[in-house]
Design an enzyme around this catalytic site. Structure first.
Site, PDB file in Angstrom:
ATOM      1  N   ASP A  75       2.417  -0.035 -11.670  1.00  0.00           N
ATOM      2  CA  ASP A  75       3.101   1.189 -12.111  1.00  0.00           C
ATOM      3  C   ASP A  75       2.155   2.320 -12.501  1.00  0.00           C
ATOM      4  OD1 ASP A  75       5.565   0.057 -11.706  1.00  0.00           O
ATOM      5  OD2 ASP A  75       5.813  -0.591 -13.779  1.00  0.00           O
ATOM      6  N   LYS A 121      16.191  20.926  10.901  1.00  0.00           N
ATOM      7  CA  LYS A 121      15.623  19.625  10.543  1.00  0.00           C
ATOM      8  C   LYS A 121      16.658  18.526  10.785  1.00  0.00           C
ATOM      9  CE  LYS A 121      12.737  17.549   6.972  1.00  0.00           C
ATOM     10  NZ  LYS A 121      11.622  17.442   7.912  1.00  0.00           N
ATOM     11  N   ALA A 144     -14.386 -11.388 -11.658  1.00  0.00           N
ATOM     12  CA  ALA A 144     -15.431 -10.614 -12.323  1.00  0.00           C
ATOM     13  C   ALA A 144     -15.674 -11.120 -13.742  1.00  0.00           C
ATOM     14  CB  ALA A 144     -15.049  -9.137 -12.342  1.00  0.00           C
ATOM     15  N   GLY A 193       9.122   1.520 -10.613  1.00  0.00           N
ATOM     16  CA  GLY A 193       8.764   2.498 -11.636  1.00  0.00           C
ATOM     17  C   GLY A 193       9.933   2.753 -12.569  1.00  0.00           C
ATOM     18  N   ARG A 203     -17.564 -14.588 -13.444  1.00  0.00           N
ATOM     19  CA  ARG A 203     -18.938 -14.511 -12.945  1.00  0.00           C
ATOM     20  C   ARG A 203     -19.844 -13.703 -13.877  1.00  0.00           C
ATOM     21  NH1 ARG A 203     -19.417 -15.355  -6.563  1.00  0.00           N
ATOM     22  NH2 ARG A 203     -17.889 -17.050  -6.433  1.00  0.00           N
ATOM     23  N   ARG A 238      18.655  10.613  10.729  1.00  0.00           N
ATOM     24  CA  ARG A 238      19.281  10.179   9.491  1.00  0.00           C
ATOM     25  C   ARG A 238      18.520  10.670   8.261  1.00  0.00           C
ATOM     26  NH1 ARG A 238      20.180   3.959  11.451  1.00  0.00           N
ATOM     27  NH2 ARG A 238      22.296   4.188  12.295  1.00  0.00           N
ATOM     28  N   ARG A 279      21.137   6.502   4.774  1.00  0.00           N
ATOM     29  CA  ARG A 279      20.852   5.087   4.545  1.00  0.00           C
ATOM     30  C   ARG A 279      19.987   4.952   3.284  1.00  0.00           C
ATOM     31  NH1 ARG A 279      24.114   5.044   7.944  1.00  0.00           N
ATOM     32  NH2 ARG A 279      24.240   3.791   9.871  1.00  0.00           N
TER      33      ARG A 279
END
EC number: 2.7.1.11
Length: 319
Positions: free
Chosen positions: A127, A213, A22, A170, A25, A162, A243
């Site tokens: 970020d 759950k 940009a 971040g 051009r 799991r 994990r």
């Protein structure tokens, strides 16, 4: 203004190529020559500068990374080193500079401006932590990369019953973690801007388990601390099979999203307009879907603020 330069600095982000395109051009459309500075401020100091034509930026709008390459250059903090950079710019007849990058890149542009050389900053970082803009170039692409990864991890988390702790980029800003966690229905989101109680995190996971759950997703911004340590604490306190996945630099790569391509095109073109208007020492952004620009010194004095309402919403929806 008859000749401008453009460089990318710091960490790469998807959409930088669209911004470069940009700039080139837009400038050529207005009969302004453009010179590309390779390898960021390091290339500026060494004089790695080449003229860019329309063909130089063909077939790059859809590509990740940066055609101009990038590098970190801590020595640019030295005024004498910056003066060498200014000498290189003047040697090539360059009258204004577009700097695409994050906070460190803006600091360099600010210092050049203070030494009398007009610069305009364009926010390019995954970020999303640059003041003066709602979104930075690369954030949307990185966000979608993270969401895609978490979707896949949730599949295996469900299959094996799991708990997964997923670390995203971040160091100082939690936007990727917050947006991705909310979009993926994470059970817990940990970001640098908000304190958290590990006992509370564990209690929430246990409550979920008590109501049946079988798996959980915890999204952690790297600035919070070690995801591995967090995973160990969870497993020790709950006995849940846990994990840890660190997504790493995959978040920076890939073809930019449509949103990042359009944002980069708008911001890059606006940066050229500001230089044409004789307005150096500015940085461009988008707020409420409108292009804006700010004094770069004033912008850097501000602090990026997380959307606390969104963070609260994530907690309410993950009960």
């Amino acid at each position: 203004m008859k000749r401008i330069g453009v460089l990318t600095s710091g960490g790469d982000s998807p959409g930088m190529n669209a911004a470069i395109r940009a700039v080139v051009r837009k400038a050529i459309y207005h009969d302004i020559e453009v010179y590309g500075i390779y390898h960021g401020y390091a290339g500026l100091i060494s004089g790695h500068i080449e003229k860019l034509e329309l063909g130089s930026v063909g077939d790059i709008i859809h590509r990740g990374g940066t055609k101009l390459y990038t590098a970190r250059c801590p020595e640019f903090k030295d005024p004498a080193v910056r003066e060498k950079g200014i000498e290189q710019l003047k040697k090539h007849g360059i009258e204004g500079l577009v700097v695409i990058g994050g906070d460190g890149s803006y600091q360099g542009a600010k210092k050049l401006t203070e030494q009398g050389f007009p610069c305009v900053g364009v926010p390019g970082t995954i970020d999303n932590d640059i003041p003066g803009t709602d979104f930075t170039i690369g954030f949307d692409t990185a966000l979608n990369t993270v969401i895609d990864a978490i979707d896949k991890i949730r599949d295996t988390a469900t299959s094996h019953e799991r708990t997964y702790v997923i670390e995203v980029m971040g160091r100082h800003a939690g936007d990727i973690a917050l947006w991705a966690g909310l979009a993926d229905g994470a059970e817990t989101i940990l970001i640098p801007e908000a304190e958290y109680d590990m006992d509370d995190v564990i209690a929430r996971l246990k409550r979920g388990s008590e109501r049946g759950k079988k798996h959980s997703i915890i999204v952690v911004a790297e600035g919070v601390g070690s995801a591995i340590d967090i995973g160990k604490k969870i497993e020790e306190a709950t006995n849940f099979d846990t994990r840890v996945t660190v997504l790493g630099h995959v978040q920076r790569g890939g073809s930019p999203s449509a949103q990042d391509r359009v944002l980069a095109s708008r911001l890059g073109a606006r940066a050229v307009e500001l230089l044409m208007e004789g307005k150096g020492g500015r940085c461009v952004g988008i707020q409420n879907n409108k292009l804006v620009d700010h004094d770069i010194i004033e912008a850097l004095a501000q602090k990026h603020v997380i959307d606390i309402d969104m963070y609260q919403l994530s907690k309410e929806l993950s009960i």
